[in-house]
Design a protein around this motif. Structure first.
Motif, PDB file in Angstrom:
ATOM      1  N   TYR A 134      47.172  41.014  41.374  1.00  0.00           N
ATOM      2  CA  TYR A 134      46.362  42.110  41.914  1.00  0.00           C
ATOM      3  C   TYR A 134      47.207  43.007  42.821  1.00  0.00           C
ATOM      4  CZ  TYR A 134      41.727  40.787  40.191  1.00  0.00           C
ATOM      5  OH  TYR A 134      40.632  40.557  39.397  1.00  0.00           O
ATOM      6  N   ALA A 135      48.141  42.403  43.561  1.00  0.00           N
ATOM      7  CA  ALA A 135      49.034  43.206  44.405  1.00  0.00           C
ATOM      8  C   ALA A 135      49.860  44.163  43.542  1.00  0.00           C
ATOM      9  CB  ALA A 135      49.944  42.293  45.222  1.00  0.00           C
ATOM     10  N   LYS A 136      50.293  43.694  42.377  1.00  0.00           N
ATOM     11  CA  LYS A 136      51.047  44.560  41.461  1.00  0.00           C
ATOM     12  C   LYS A 136      50.201  45.754  41.033  1.00  0.00           C
ATOM     13  CE  LYS A 136      53.883  40.867  39.394  1.00  0.00           C
ATOM     14  NZ  LYS A 136      54.146  40.103  38.142  1.00  0.00           N
ATOM     15  N   GLU A 137      48.941  45.507  40.732  1.00  0.00           N
ATOM     16  CA  GLU A 137      48.078  46.599  40.274  1.00  0.00           C
ATOM     17  C   GLU A 137      47.792  47.585  41.402  1.00  0.00           C
ATOM     18  OE1 GLU A 137      45.001  45.738  37.184  1.00  0.00           O
ATOM     19  OE2 GLU A 137      45.250  43.681  37.897  1.00  0.00           O
ATOM     20  N   LEU A 138      47.593  47.074  42.608  1.00  0.00           N
ATOM     21  CA  LEU A 138      47.362  47.967  43.740  1.00  0.00           C
ATOM     22  C   LEU A 138      48.611  48.777  44.061  1.00  0.00           C
ATOM     23  CD1 LEU A 138      45.501  49.001  45.937  1.00  0.00           C
ATOM     24  CD2 LEU A 138      46.189  47.059  47.368  1.00  0.00           C
ATOM     25  N   ALA A 139      49.767  48.118  44.003  1.00  0.00           N
ATOM     26  CA  ALA A 139      51.015  48.839  44.245  1.00  0.00           C
ATOM     27  C   ALA A 139      51.235  49.917  43.187  1.00  0.00           C
ATOM     28  CB  ALA A 139      52.188  47.863  44.254  1.00  0.00           C
ATOM     29  N   ALA A 140      50.846  49.635  41.941  1.00  0.00           N
ATOM     30  CA  ALA A 140      50.981  50.628  40.877  1.00  0.00           C
ATOM     31  C   ALA A 140      50.101  51.845  41.155  1.00  0.00           C
ATOM     32  CB  ALA A 140      50.628  50.006  39.531  1.00  0.00           C
ATOM     33  N   ALA A 141      48.870  51.601  41.628  1.00  0.00           N
ATOM     34  CA  ALA A 141      47.966  52.707  41.942  1.00  0.00           C
ATOM     35  C   ALA A 141      48.533  53.575  43.060  1.00  0.00           C
ATOM     36  CB  ALA A 141      46.597  52.158  42.338  1.00  0.00           C
ATOM     37  N   LEU A 142      49.082  52.945  44.097  1.00  0.00           N
ATOM     38  CA  LEU A 142      49.582  53.699  45.244  1.00  0.00           C
ATOM     39  C   LEU A 142      50.923  54.366  44.942  1.00  0.00           C
ATOM     40  CD1 LEU A 142      48.391  51.154  47.895  1.00  0.00           C
ATOM     41  CD2 LEU A 142      47.652  53.530  47.728  1.00  0.00           C
ATOM     42  N   ALA A 143      51.750  53.736  44.112  1.00  0.00           N
ATOM     43  CA  ALA A 143      52.988  54.391  43.684  1.00  0.00           C
ATOM     44  C   ALA A 143      52.657  55.656  42.894  1.00  0.00           C
ATOM     45  CB  ALA A 143      53.832  53.438  42.844  1.00  0.00           C
ATOM     46  N   TYR A 144      51.636  55.580  42.068  1.00  0.00           N
ATOM     47  CA  TYR A 144      51.193  56.756  41.323  1.00  0.00           C
ATOM     48  C   TYR A 144      50.716  57.852  42.278  1.00  0.00           C
ATOM     49  CZ  TYR A 144      47.919  59.671  38.673  1.00  0.00           C
ATOM     50  OH  TYR A 144      47.231  60.735  38.143  1.00  0.00           O
ATOM     51  N   CYS A 145      49.864  57.490  43.227  1.00  0.00           N
ATOM     52  CA  CYS A 145      49.327  58.490  44.164  1.00  0.00           C
ATOM     53  C   CYS A 145      50.433  59.136  45.001  1.00  0.00           C
ATOM     54  CB  CYS A 145      48.294  57.849  45.080  1.00  0.00           C
ATOM     55  SG  CYS A 145      46.756  57.387  44.260  1.00  0.00           S
ATOM     56  N   HIS A 146      51.389  58.331  45.443  1.00  0.00           N
ATOM     57  CA  HIS A 146      52.426  58.839  46.340  1.00  0.00           C
ATOM     58  C   HIS A 146      53.541  59.590  45.626  1.00  0.00           C
ATOM     59  CE1 HIS A 146      51.509  55.643  49.706  1.00  0.00           C
ATOM     60  NE2 HIS A 146      50.500  56.465  49.464  1.00  0.00           N
ATOM     61  N   HIS A 147      53.820  59.227  44.360  1.00  0.00           N
ATOM     62  CA  HIS A 147      55.039  59.721  43.716  1.00  0.00           C
ATOM     63  C   HIS A 147      54.842  60.402  42.356  1.00  0.00           C
ATOM     64  CE1 HIS A 147      57.458  57.619  46.752  1.00  0.00           C
ATOM     65  NE2 HIS A 147      56.669  56.578  46.574  1.00  0.00           N
ATOM     66  N   HIS A 148      53.783  60.090  41.647  1.00  0.00           N
ATOM     67  CA  HIS A 148      53.695  60.544  40.264  1.00  0.00           C
ATOM     68  C   HIS A 148      52.470  61.389  39.936  1.00  0.00           C
ATOM     69  CE1 HIS A 148      57.083  58.001  39.517  1.00  0.00           C
ATOM     70  NE2 HIS A 148      56.422  56.880  39.660  1.00  0.00           N
ATOM     71  N   ALA A 149      51.459  61.372  40.770  1.00  0.00           N
ATOM     72  CA  ALA A 149      50.204  62.045  40.407  1.00  0.00           C
ATOM     73  C   ALA A 149      50.414  63.542  40.199  1.00  0.00           C
ATOM     74  CB  ALA A 149      49.145  61.793  41.477  1.00  0.00           C
TER      75      ALA A 149
END
Length: 358
Positions: free
Chosen positions: A152-167
């Motif tokens: 679950y930490a991996k999935e949350l980190a993926a969501a926040l990496a997207y918001c911070h860097h890729h969105a």
């Protein structure tokens, strides 16, 4: 369904992107919906500004988000909700809740239709020892092995990496309200981040390739338990503040990793100087709660948190059963120096390399 253009909404707050900036960030792709097409409403829950109802649209179950009646008379509340709709309608990631439609109530107020979730991280995590009978806690802890917490930490980190860097090219999205109550689990078991009502869209400076620029962002943005020290002390901060929240959650030793990574903002009514929550710090707290089955900084009042956590470097120790790389990640996420914390691209990379937990 009716088309819903950007011009359908009230003016955006001055801190939000301009209409031309929204256009550069991508098309408003959420379909329009009519209020008359919704079935009977059943309240699921409500926060300070909005309420969420269970209903159906086109024969499918959805979650309907609207402003609470007490907030509908305030132009700022309407503008902030419009901003959330603008933002959500441009986000596209499997670990961010999916908007299905948006529209206007006959009275002219906006509404947002979202995928309906099975539960939240807050409801799934083991309850504190003093809140439930011991046999219920033992059963709940058994459902949270370290492998589940890390996945679950991996999935949350993926969501926040997207918001911070890729969105959006040239912009960061700061959630600013990371906590288990704002992390959902779908019917298929996928983790999703939701409730972007306090989010900020941050235009990256031309000279900030290293991502170290810090700013003062105003507003009541989170719960004390999940705030990074710089936010609680009302100092300038940036996207790495959410890493602190990711790592921290509670000091109890059974499930802090899981709870901290997913629900970093547990306490909302705090004094004004504590209203700026660091998302990175909050995420680290969630990780701690999920993995240790304890809430970080439990038993601390406001003064203790400010003095012992924010103004010094007191932190709970990771459980001895954790692998070294996970314990080291937690310590880095909780670093008092914002610049020394990893960003979510690095957090995601470290977690993905823990193949024994895949």
């Amino acid at each position: 369904s009716e088309s819903l253009a950007m011009s359908s909404f009230a003016p955006l707050p001055t801190c939000a992107p301009t209409p031309s900036e929204w256009q550069r960030m991508g098309a408003f792709h959420t379909p329009g919906a009519r209020w008359a097409d919704l079935t009977a409403l059943s309240l699921l829950g409500q926060g300070e500004f909005c309420a969420v109802y269970a209903t159906e649209l086109d024969g499918k179950p959805i979650a309907l988000k609207v402003l609470r009646k007490t907030m509908q008379k305030f132009a700022r509340s309407i503008s902030d909700f419009n901003l959330e709709i603008q933002l959500m309608s441009r986000l596209n990631h499997p670990n961010v809740v999916r908007p299905l439609a948006a529209g206007l109530h006959p009275c002219g107020l906006p509404f947002l239709c979202l995928e309906r979730l099975a539960t939240t991280l807050a409801d799934e995590l083991p309850k504190p020892v003093d809140a439930v009978p011991f046999w219920k806690r033992i059963s709940a802890v058994r459902r949270w092995p370290l492998k589940r917490a890390i996945n679950y930490a991996k999935e949350l980190a993926a969501a926040l990496a997207y918001c911070h860097h890729h969105a959006f090219d040239g912009y960061r999205v700061l959630h600013r309200d990371l906590k288990p109550k704002n992390i959902g689990i779908t019917q298929s078991g996928r983790l999703v981040l939701f409730d972007f009502g306090l989010a900020a869209v941050w235009k990256v400076g031309d000279d900030d390739e290293a991502g170290k620029e810090k700013r003062r962002l105003t507003g009541e943005t989170g719960s004390l338990r999940y705030m990074a020290p710089e936010m609680a002390l009302n100092h300038p901060y940036n996207h790495k503040s959410e890493v602190f929240s990711f790592g921290r959650y509670e000091l109890r030793p059974i499930w802090p990793l899981c709870h901290a990574v997913l629900f970093p903002m547990h306490y909302r009514h705090v004094s004004p100087q504590l209203h700026h929550v660091s998302p990175l710090l909050s995420t680290r707290s969630i990780l701690y709660e999920m993995g240790s089955h304890k809430r970080p900084f439990a038993g601390m009042d406001e003064d203790m948190y400010l003095n012992e956590i924010c103004s010094s470097s007191k932190r709970p120790d990771p459980p001895k059963s954790w692998p070294d790389e996970l314990a080291q990640l937690l310590r880095r996420c909780w670093d008092a120096d914002l610049d020394l914390r990893p960003d979510f691209l690095e957090v995601q990379d470290i977690l993905n390399k823990m193949v024994e937990f895949s």
